[in-house]
Write an enzyme that holds these catalytic residues in place. Structure first.
Site, PDB file in Angstrom:
ATOM      1  CE1 TYR A 163      38.201  43.779  36.766  1.00 41.53           C
ATOM      2  CE2 TYR A 163      37.785  41.605  37.568  1.00 41.53           C
ATOM      3  CZ  TYR A 163      38.893  42.188  36.537  1.00 41.53           C
ATOM      4  OH  TYR A 163      39.829  41.731  36.103  1.00 41.53           O
ATOM      5  NE  ARG A 223      43.953  44.431  33.593  1.00 48.04           N
ATOM      6  CZ  ARG A 223      42.972  43.426  34.280  1.00 48.04           C
ATOM      7  NH1 ARG A 223      41.595  42.396  33.916  1.00 48.04           N
ATOM      8  NH2 ARG A 223      42.444  43.775  35.537  1.00 48.04           N
ATOM      9  CG  HIS A 252      44.421  39.640  36.281  1.00 49.31           C
ATOM     10  ND1 HIS A 252      45.813  40.172  36.185  1.00 49.31           N
ATOM     11  CD2 HIS A 252      45.211  38.288  36.732  1.00 49.31           C
ATOM     12  CE1 HIS A 252      46.760  39.862  37.318  1.00 49.31           C
ATOM     13  NE2 HIS A 252      46.507  38.856  36.824  1.00 49.31           N
TER      14      HIS A 252
END
Length: 330
Positions: free
Chosen positions: A261, A248, A252
């Site tokens: 993160y 990705r 998100h």
């Protein structure tokens, strides 16, 4: 001269150029939606960036007037191949009344539409898996010949709905393709904290059907694996679990900050394998794409996205009087 790998799996020159077009269209729609979000014009974006190759490769292996999709929220490339347009996607992003998915009532990424053979999705993750299995069972009971595709992220493969659906489909050898888009993160949780086994594909053996892990950045290889799975399903041999491994490239969602993160170095390294860049290089190497053709295709896509944005921005919102429409079978 680079080998024409696409011919070896039965794809024509025109088909692989179409694949690139759909990947590019999905990317440009997605990028525009992020700009609109940052400008305060659309409330929420959940992105397909980095996952277009797997989605488009899988879609090309199915028959869009015959088979059914139970997609997940990132499947923009998939639904474009099955007939949704840039205008449809923008109407959904702006939550306008003409949105074909829900009439502007659901969040973006809740794809659906009877005329596209796409089952509407629910907001809880993985609910599309038991729905897909139920559709496949219904098709068999009615002696109809179609395959059902259910996609989900690797985080969803940890949910009970996945395991219950996979077990039922395996026991009854139903014509379902379980397609996991493993983008390495379940929101902020990395893959190493999600699985105790080597891969999502390994889980298939527990349900009695094949599991295949494939490079999700390569639409030709995804098409090959998916085509085999579709043929297995049509011939009555039952389901297949395909794990397409990709990355990705953006957070998100538009509400997420992925800097907390994962490192920028990790993301930049993944961008070197961006499926759009890699696939364009392949098409150039075999002589199907040159500077002139690429510019023409980009201009065509940009025009579609511009027109879709303008149309959707000026389209009417759903009326308060329509709030209950389609809720109670109207």
């Amino acid at each position: 001269m680079t080998t024409k790998r696409h011919e070896q799996v039965g794809l024509t020159d025109a088909q692989v150029l179409d694949m690139y077009y759909y990947m590019l269209l999905a990317r440009k729609i997605d990028e525009r939606q992020w700009l609109l979000n940052r400008a305060g014009k659309v409330p929420f974006v959940i992105s397909c960036q980095g996952q277009e190759a797997a989605q488009v490769g899988a879609a090309f292996a199915m028959e869009k007037d015959r088979d059914f999709l139970c997609p997940y929220y990132r499947d923009l490339g998939l639904v474009l191949v099955f007939g949704q347009t840039a205008r449809d996607c923008m109407l959904s992003a702006f939550a306008k009344a003409e949105d074909p998915n829900s009439g502007g009532r659901q969040m973006p990424g809740h794809f659906g539409g009877k005329k596209y053979n796409i089952l509407t999705g629910s907001s809880p993750v993985t609910t599309q898996v038991p729905h897909a299995v139920g559709m496949a069972l219904a098709g068999r009971m009615k002696q109809e010949d179609f395959v059902v595709y259910a996609s989900f992220g690797e985080g969803s493969s940890n949910q009970g709905d996945f395991h219950e659906g996979a077990n039922f489909a395996g026991v009854h050898k139903l014509p379902v393709i379980f397609f996991c888009e493993n983008n390495k993160y379940a929101i902020s949780v990395p893959l190493k904290k999600q699985l105790a086994c080597e891969s999502v594909a390994d889980r298939a053996i527990g349900y009695g059907f094949p599991g295949v892990s494939v490079d999700g950045n390569d639409p030709i290889e995804v098409y090959r694996v998916m085509k085999e799975a579709v043929e297995r399903a049509r011939s009555g041999q039952g389901p297949t679990l395909i794990e397409a491994v990709m990355y990705r490239l953006v957070p998100h969602s538009s509400d997420d900050d992925d800097r907390v993160y994962r490192t920028r170095e990790e993301v930049e390294e993944a961008k070197k394998k961006d499926p759009l860049i890699v696939f364009a290089e392949y098409l150039r190497e075999i002589g199907l794409l040159d500077e002139h053709k690429e510019a023409d295709m980009l201009a065509r896509v940009q025009l579609e996205v511009d027109e879709a944005t303008e149309y959707a921005e000026n389209a009417p919102y759903p009326t308060p009087e329509s709030t209950m429409t389609y809720v109670y079978g109207e």
